[in-house]
Design an enzyme around this catalytic site. Structure first.
Site, PDB file in Angstrom:
ATOM      1  CE  LYS B 120     -10.982   7.523  -2.371  1.00 12.35           C
ATOM      2  NZ  LYS B 120      -9.595   7.176  -2.576  1.00 12.35           N
ATOM      3  CD  GLU B 204     -10.016   2.476   4.197  1.00  9.95           C
ATOM      4  OE1 GLU B 204      -9.311   1.926   3.340  1.00  9.95           O
ATOM      5  OE2 GLU B 204     -11.065   3.070   3.930  1.00  9.95           O
ATOM      6  CG  HIS B 239      -2.084   1.191  -2.741  1.00  8.08           C
ATOM      7  ND1 HIS B 239      -2.527   0.130  -1.994  1.00  8.08           N
ATOM      8  CD2 HIS B 239      -1.023   1.701  -2.097  1.00  8.08           C
ATOM      9  CE1 HIS B 239      -1.765   0.024  -0.931  1.00  8.08           C
ATOM     10  NE2 HIS B 239      -0.849   0.957  -0.964  1.00  8.08           N
ATOM     11  NE  ARG B 295     -12.655   7.425 -11.344  1.00 10.34           N
ATOM     12  CZ  ARG B 295     -12.046   6.260 -11.306  1.00 10.34           C
ATOM     13  NH1 ARG B 295     -12.233   5.396 -12.294  1.00 10.34           N
ATOM     14  NH2 ARG B 295     -11.274   5.902 -10.304  1.00 10.34           N
TER      15      ARG B 295
END
Lengths: 138, 506
Positions: B120, B204, B239, B295
């Protein structure tokens, strides 16, 4: 565990499917019945008489709010309290992990930590005693 | 890339995705080897695979996440290629490299492009170069809790903590205020370590009114970066996605094409090959890059349904050097597809994991209905792995029809032995925000923060259940004790299961 009976009835475009099997806690003669009717599922657990009446003390202890038991099978990943600690409502007592998710088990009120029978990284069964609390003396 | 015909594929995964890969292999007449843990001999994939090799014991760290064990299994199996599925080692570049180094084709991107797009932190730097909008945050190397806590305050609440190696909602924590910052950072580090073997996390700014929109990307051996349109996965809890659909009901043609261009641009020049997903958060008309998944995705079927394209077969064919797709031949999405993830959990207790033996399972087959499941009757759902036991996918000519079909299909799907989130899914599908397509990633926490109510039964239904119970009474269990069923079957698990009262919430 054994698979016993499936009944299917049709009536007014409705279906009922039912099944009876031995419960998850084997050797105790517990029974479980699953019913699916009109898109709804119902599960009824029948505990045998023996554990219902015979061991009432243990039963009530399991249900009392000053006992922290494992709500599911899994691993103890964090013990947030030590013996003698004062815990308040909503405070996290133990963190468990099952199915790759962390679950915090919180206190339902103000208590004193009496004993902690579980250890860090223990793989525990559902209903196993994790932390014993006691009432705060006024 | 040199063309090499694949004859045998090792599957380094389990559950419904292993089944999905085996089905694709069967159609391509490729043999399969399932690399499984000891407890997973009681799964559908185990029964379907041509060969099976046990690579370790139940905990993921000792089997599915153990690079050495998986690699040894793959080598011993004599497979030409390895499919990692999703989760586990699928996004681990070290693993990809070691598979390739042992002379086995890794079905997925090269380790280098995985490091570039999948990590990330690297992908954000790469996106910055390509001027793709990013969410404010911190992704530095300093991992001290105190330092990170300061950064959290700098960014401003709410802040989300994520595992650098993560995915699937693991190791993600939301920080709402200063008090809980430290605990949440530590918890994220712990989960990240357990799930991905690395403590590294990043921060974030949390957009609390955004939609989750992602684009499916595919690159075959020609190197052309093709996008297969979008999916919306705004219905998430902790999430973790619950319901996904293709295509998103929220994108105008202009916005869709703009976002698709960004997604394609991001993957271009990275040397990528195979399937990838570029995830965005959409806030009004503004979108931000969330992450790239290098993926196959859990929700890949909805894209397959609207495009008539088999992503898993395409992955395998690409790995052996075939040309499978071009943007000009792909065509436009047709109709609407929805996927519901079936989790083994108790929706009446706020989603507490439910484990046990599947006593009975029945899926209502029909046109535009697809079922991908991990277990069959008498298989055990264990606490060692993800609670997702199946996926239900429907297709219809429009979104309204797809929602209606999904509701009916869920109502007719029967699973006995473990609790499932099916009642919860039905309530979501009936919610006006979902019906209108205006749900955001806050949808679940906003409307479904409390456990749902247990079902109620009409008088007629109660009578029917009582009659059935009486019939069932005649079936004695040998050696068993109490055989009596409740005279009042409208009582639910709440009255009967002593454990429900001990649950103190998440």
């Amino acid at each position: 565990m054994k698979f016993y009976f499936t009944s299917k009835s049709q009536g007014r475009n409705q279906t009922l499917t039912a099944l009876k099997a031995a419960g998850q806690r084997q050797g105790e003669g517990s029974l479980v019945t699953w019913v699916h009717i009109n898109g709804k599922t119902l599960c009824v657990t029948n505990e045998p008489e023996r554990s219902k009446r015979g061991n009432k003390k243990q039963g009530s202890q399991l249900l009392s709010s000053n006992t922290i038991v494992a709500p599911m099978p899994g691993k103890v990943t964090k013990i947030m309290v030590s013996e003698g600690d004062l815990v308040t409502q909503g405070q996290t007592i133990v963190v468990m992990e099952a199915m790759k998710m962390e679950y915090s088990i919180k206190s339902s009120g103000s208590y004193i930590v009496h004993s902690i029978p579980c250890k860090l990284n223990d793989q525990v069964k559902m209903g196993e005693l994790l932390v014993q609390l006691k009432e705060v003396e006024k | 890339m040199k063309k090499k015909l694949i004859k045998k594929i090792a599957i380094a995964n389990r559950g419904e995705v292993a089944v999905r890969i085996i089905h694709a292999c069967q159609e391509l007449e490729i043999e399969t080897v399932l690399l499984h843990s000891d407890v997973d001999i009681n799964t559908y994939a185990y029964r379907l695979a041509d060969y099976k090799i046990c690579i370790g014991s139940a905990p993921s760290a000792e089997s599915y996440l153990n690079i050495e064990a998986v690699l040894n299994g793959a080598i011993a199996s004599g497979a030409d290629a390895l499919h990692p599925g999703f989760g586990f080692l699928s996004e681990n570049s070290e693993f990809a490299k070691r598979v390739t180094d042992s002379g086995i084709i890794f079905i997925g991107p090269s380790a280098d492009s995985m490091d570039l797009l999948g990590n990330k932190i690297n992908s954000k730097k790469w996106a910055q170069k390509k001027q793709i909008p990013l969410i404010p945050g911190y992704e530095g190397q300093n991992q001290e809790v105190e330092f990170l806590t300061k950064k959290v305050i700098e960014i401003g609440f709410p802040v989300i903590v994520k595992a650098a190696q993560g995915g699937g909602g693991r190791g993600m924590k939301l920080i709402l205020n200063e008090q809980e910052a430290k605990a949440q950072i530590e918890s994220a580090q712990r989960e990240s370590k357990a799930a991905f073997g690395s403590e590294q996390i990043f921060l974030e700014k949390y957009l609390d009114n955004a939609k989750h929109i992602e684009f499916q990307i595919f690159v075959d051996s020609t190197g052309e970066v093709v996008h297969l349109f979008d999916r919306e996965c705004s219905v998430q809890r902790r999430h973790q996605k619950i319901i996904e659909e293709a295509v998103s009901p929220s994108l105008s043609p202009e916005l869709r094409s703009k976002m698709a261009q960004s997604a394609v641009e991001l993957v271009k020049g990275s040397g990528y090959q195979g399937a990838a997903t570029v995830e965005f958060l959409l806030d009004g008309q503004e979108y931000y890059l969330l992450e790239v998944n290098t993926r196959l995705q859990v929700e890949h079927p909805v894209t397959e349904m609207v495009l008539g394209f088999d992503l898993v077969k395409a992955q395998i064919l690409t790995a052996q050097g075939d040309f499978v797709i071009s943007q000009s031949e792909l065509g436009l999405p047709k109709g609407h597809s929805i996927e519901c993830r079936i989790y083994a959990e108790n929706p009446f207790l706020g989603g507490m994991p439910s484990t046990g033996k599947i006593l009975y399972q029945q899926w209502p087959l029909g046109p535009g209905r697809r079922f991908e499941y991990a277990y069959e009757k008498d298989d055990s759902v264990t606490e060692y792995y993800d609670p997702m036991i199946a996926k239900v996918i429907v297709w219809d000519t429009n979104r309204r029809g797809a929602i209606k079909k999904m509701k009916r299909v869920l109502k007719d799907s029967i699973i006995f032995g473990v609790y499932t989130n099916i009642p919860f899914l039905i309530e979501i599908l009936e919610h006006p925000d979902f019906v209108e397509g205006i749900m955001t990633t806050q949808f679940i926490s906003k409307y479904f923060s409390d456990p749902i109510e247990p079902p109620t039964f009409s008088e007629e239904e109660t009578q029917w259940i009582t009659d059935t119970s009486k019939k069932l009474q005649n079936f004695q269990i040998s050696g068993g004790g109490g055989d009596q069923l409740s005279a009042n079957p409208s009582k639910t698990i709440f009255e009967f299961d002593p454990f429900c009262k001990m649950w103190r919430g998440v």
